[in-house]
Design an enzyme around this catalytic site. Structure first.
Site, mmCIF file in Angstrom:
data_model
loop_
_atom_site.group_PDB
_atom_site.id
_atom_site.type_symbol
_atom_site.label_atom_id
_atom_site.label_comp_id
_atom_site.label_asym_id
_atom_site.label_seq_id
_atom_site.Cartn_x
_atom_site.Cartn_y
_atom_site.Cartn_z
ATOM 1 N N VAL A 100 -20.119 -8.711 12.143
ATOM 2 C CA VAL A 100 -19.114 -9.676 12.597
ATOM 3 C C VAL A 100 -18.267 -9.088 13.734
ATOM 4 O O VAL A 100 -18.182 -9.671 14.828
ATOM 5 C CB VAL A 100 -18.215 -10.114 11.414
ATOM 6 C CG1 VAL A 100 -17.075 -11.007 11.898
ATOM 7 C CG2 VAL A 100 -19.038 -10.836 10.371
ATOM 8 N N LYS B 248 -19.012 -16.424 -5.766
ATOM 9 C CA LYS B 248 -19.271 -15.135 -5.114
ATOM 10 C C LYS B 248 -19.823 -14.190 -6.172
ATOM 11 O O LYS B 248 -19.473 -14.273 -7.348
ATOM 12 C CB LYS B 248 -17.962 -14.557 -4.560
ATOM 13 C CG LYS B 248 -18.156 -13.496 -3.508
ATOM 14 C CD LYS B 248 -18.200 -14.067 -2.099
ATOM 15 C CE LYS B 248 -18.397 -12.975 -1.090
ATOM 16 N NZ LYS B 248 -18.429 -13.484 0.280
HETATM 17 P P1 NAD Z 1 -20.775 -4.986 8.069
HETATM 18 O O1 NAD Z 1 -21.079 -4.152 6.891
HETATM 19 O O2 NAD Z 1 -21.865 -5.369 9.002
HETATM 20 O O3 NAD Z 1 -19.636 -4.270 8.955
HETATM 21 C C1 NAD Z 1 -18.445 -3.798 8.429
HETATM 22 C C2 NAD Z 1 -18.017 -2.647 9.318
HETATM 23 O O4 NAD Z 1 -16.684 -2.268 8.982
HETATM 24 C C3 NAD Z 1 -18.891 -1.394 9.162
HETATM 25 O O5 NAD Z 1 -19.305 -0.952 10.443
HETATM 26 C C4 NAD Z 1 -17.965 -0.391 8.464
HETATM 27 O O6 NAD Z 1 -18.243 0.956 8.827
HETATM 28 C C5 NAD Z 1 -16.614 -0.835 8.985
HETATM 29 N N1 NAD Z 1 -15.447 -0.438 8.189
HETATM 30 C C6 NAD Z 1 -15.308 -0.391 6.846
HETATM 31 N N2 NAD Z 1 -14.059 -0.004 6.527
HETATM 32 C C7 NAD Z 1 -13.389 0.197 7.696
HETATM 33 C C8 NAD Z 1 -12.077 0.591 8.027
HETATM 34 N N3 NAD Z 1 -11.191 0.870 7.071
HETATM 35 N N4 NAD Z 1 -11.739 0.678 9.325
HETATM 36 C C9 NAD Z 1 -12.637 0.405 10.306
HETATM 37 N N5 NAD Z 1 -13.905 0.015 10.036
HETATM 38 C C10 NAD Z 1 -14.273 -0.094 8.763
HETATM 39 O O7 NAD Z 1 -20.020 -6.281 7.480
HETATM 40 P P2 NAD Z 1 -19.790 -7.666 8.227
HETATM 41 O O8 NAD Z 1 -20.849 -8.611 7.813
HETATM 42 O O9 NAD Z 1 -19.511 -7.419 9.664
HETATM 43 O O10 NAD Z 1 -18.455 -8.166 7.502
HETATM 44 C C11 NAD Z 1 -17.182 -7.690 7.898
HETATM 45 C C12 NAD Z 1 -16.099 -8.478 7.171
HETATM 46 O O11 NAD Z 1 -16.247 -9.869 7.452
HETATM 47 C C13 NAD Z 1 -16.124 -8.372 5.631
HETATM 48 O O12 NAD Z 1 -14.801 -8.441 5.138
HETATM 49 C C14 NAD Z 1 -16.888 -9.606 5.211
HETATM 50 O O13 NAD Z 1 -16.586 -9.999 3.881
HETATM 51 C C15 NAD Z 1 -16.357 -10.578 6.224
HETATM 52 N N6 NAD Z 1 -17.208 -11.731 6.423
HETATM 53 C C16 NAD Z 1 -18.496 -11.548 6.820
HETATM 54 C C17 NAD Z 1 -19.280 -12.677 7.032
HETATM 55 C C18 NAD Z 1 -20.695 -12.549 7.537
HETATM 56 O O14 NAD Z 1 -21.281 -13.584 7.904
HETATM 57 N N7 NAD Z 1 -21.271 -11.362 7.630
HETATM 58 C C19 NAD Z 1 -18.766 -13.961 6.827
HETATM 59 C C20 NAD Z 1 -17.428 -14.093 6.430
HETATM 60 C C21 NAD Z 1 -16.661 -12.971 6.232
#
Ligand code: NAD
Length: 354
Positions: A186, A81
């Site tokens: 997600v 990572k």
């Molecule tokens: P993203 O940036 O598209 O969305 C994250 C969202 O969470 C944003 O809308 C943000 O405003 C919101 N957020 C942040 N802190 C918050 C809080 N305290 N309370 C409520 N909302 C909050 O990111 P994503 O790609 O959707 O990823 C979300 C999570 O999933 C992360 O932890 C990421 O590591 C994990 N993840 C993502 C993927 C992927 O394919 N994108 C794969 C595995 C894991």
């Protein structure tokens, strides 16, 4: 910066590089936890950290999580990572992306990068100008690859349905109350898929406009970012940032199941035991959220061989996530052990550290 081998999250990582490029102002950490099963694969997070130690902790924890995730998904990939430390305005320039691409290239295929929080497909294209060891790139219709978010959401959707069947004995999502924290790539995807099945959605995001727009689109309810964890529901689905399942967070939960995509949801491993003691079914994060890495890893492996990659192979592998969760929950119940401990032991075995 404290020496990383004294960090609590240090776990005999094979290699940790701190990259600094004066010209572009890039500061990044690339952590390779294990290459036992193949090149360390895992996305790059672009984030403003309060201090370098926080960035190092994230890199160490996330790369270990990727070793476990890739192993449990049956991929021939190890765990790695990267985190790019942005300034407080979140400045990300082409020159920084190119310098980051050079740093990935210098590892000669031992690390393969993709999108994580703060990264876009366009960023990966820019990085791909400097290295072949990148995935999550635009692909043709019908081919695997591209934005991992929708595939991660698909796996979580399958996993939530399996958890509801296992814990609540329901084979339909109709009327099941799901509280979703985070409405991004997600969380938004999970909420939309569940809404189509008739689930009752409560959504929240620190970006309240985003939560309200999603609630309106799917006919759900938007609640304050802070309130969502204590909302009475069947499933709490964390899809924002990690470490939210701590003493306080777990005490506030009013749900039967925790199943979501955020990486590193447990503040510490013992918080898995707290969920277990409370009778809350926990879907280990790195098992349920593997859909995106399955998609981009297959894209990468096919591209290295110069072959197109069939999206149906990705779907087939994502559909195996529920069976993996089921096997973890069965062992957890049979041996009265928290599901995170069961999953960790399985993963450690797979990466040759059992
Ligand atoms: P993203 O940036 O598209 O969305 C994250 C969202 O969470 C944003 O809308 C943000 O405003 C919101 N957020 C942040 N802190 C918050 C809080 N305290 N309370 C409520 N909302 C909050 O990111 P994503 O790609 O959707 O990823 C979300 C999570 O999933 C992360 O932890 C990421 O590591 C994990 N993840 C993502 C993927 C992927 O394919 N994108 C794969 C595995 C894991």
């Amino acid at each position: 910066m404290p020496a990383f081998w004294t960090e609590a999250d240090w776990d005999a990582h094979e290699r940790v590089e701190v990259v600094h490029d004066r010209a572009s102002g890039l500061t990044a950490i690339i952590a390779l936890h294990s290459t036992h099963l193949g090149p360390g694969a895992g996305g790059t997070r672009f984030w403003h950290y309060a201090d370098p130690a926080g960035a190092m902790r994230d890199a160490l924890r996330l790369s270990r999580g990727m070793s476990f995730k890739n192993a449990m998904a049956g991929l021939p990939m190890g765990g790695g990572k990267a985190v790019v430390m942005l300034d407080k305005d979140g400045t990300k320039t082409d020159a920084m992306l190119e310098a980051f691409g050079d740093a990935v290239e210098a590892l000669n295929g031992r690390y393969v990068t993709a999108e994580d929080v703060g990264a876009t497909v366009a960023d990966m294209v820019k990085i791909a100008g400097r290295t072949r060891h990148v995935c999550g790139l635009p692909v043709s219709e019908g081919d695997a690859g591209g934005d991992p978010g929708p595939f991660t959401a698909m796996g979580i959707y399958h996993g939530i349905k399996a958890a509801v069947a296992h814990k609540l004995g329901k084979d339909s999502m109709a009327g099941v109350r799901v509280a979703v924290q985070g409405c991004g790539s997600v969380g938004g995807g999970v909420a939309r898929l569940l809404a189509k099945d008739g689930a009752s959605l409560i959504v929240s995001d620190i970006n309240t406009k985003r939560a309200q727009a999603l609630a309106q689109e799917i006919g759900g309810e938007a609640v304050d970012g802070d309130v969502v964890m204590g909302t009475e529901c069947d499933v709490f689905s964390p899809n924002a940032l990690g470490a939210i399942l701590d003493d306080d967070g777990i005490a506030r939960l009013d749900c039967a199941i925790v199943a979501g995509g955020a990486n590193n949801q447990l503040a510490r491993p013992e918080h898995g035991a707290m969920l277990h003691e409370r009778g809350i079914l926990y879907a280990p994060d790195y098992v349920i959220n593997a859909g995106g890495i399955i998609n981009v890893s297959l894209e990468y492996l096919c591209r290295q061989k110069g072959e197109p990659c069939d999206i149906n192979e990705v779907r087939k592998r994502i559909a195996q996530i529920p069976a993996r969760l089921q096997s973890i929950w069965n062992t957890s119940e049979a041996e009265s052990r928290p599901s995170n401990e069961v999953a960790d032991a399985m993963a450690m075995e797979l990466i040759g550290r059992g």
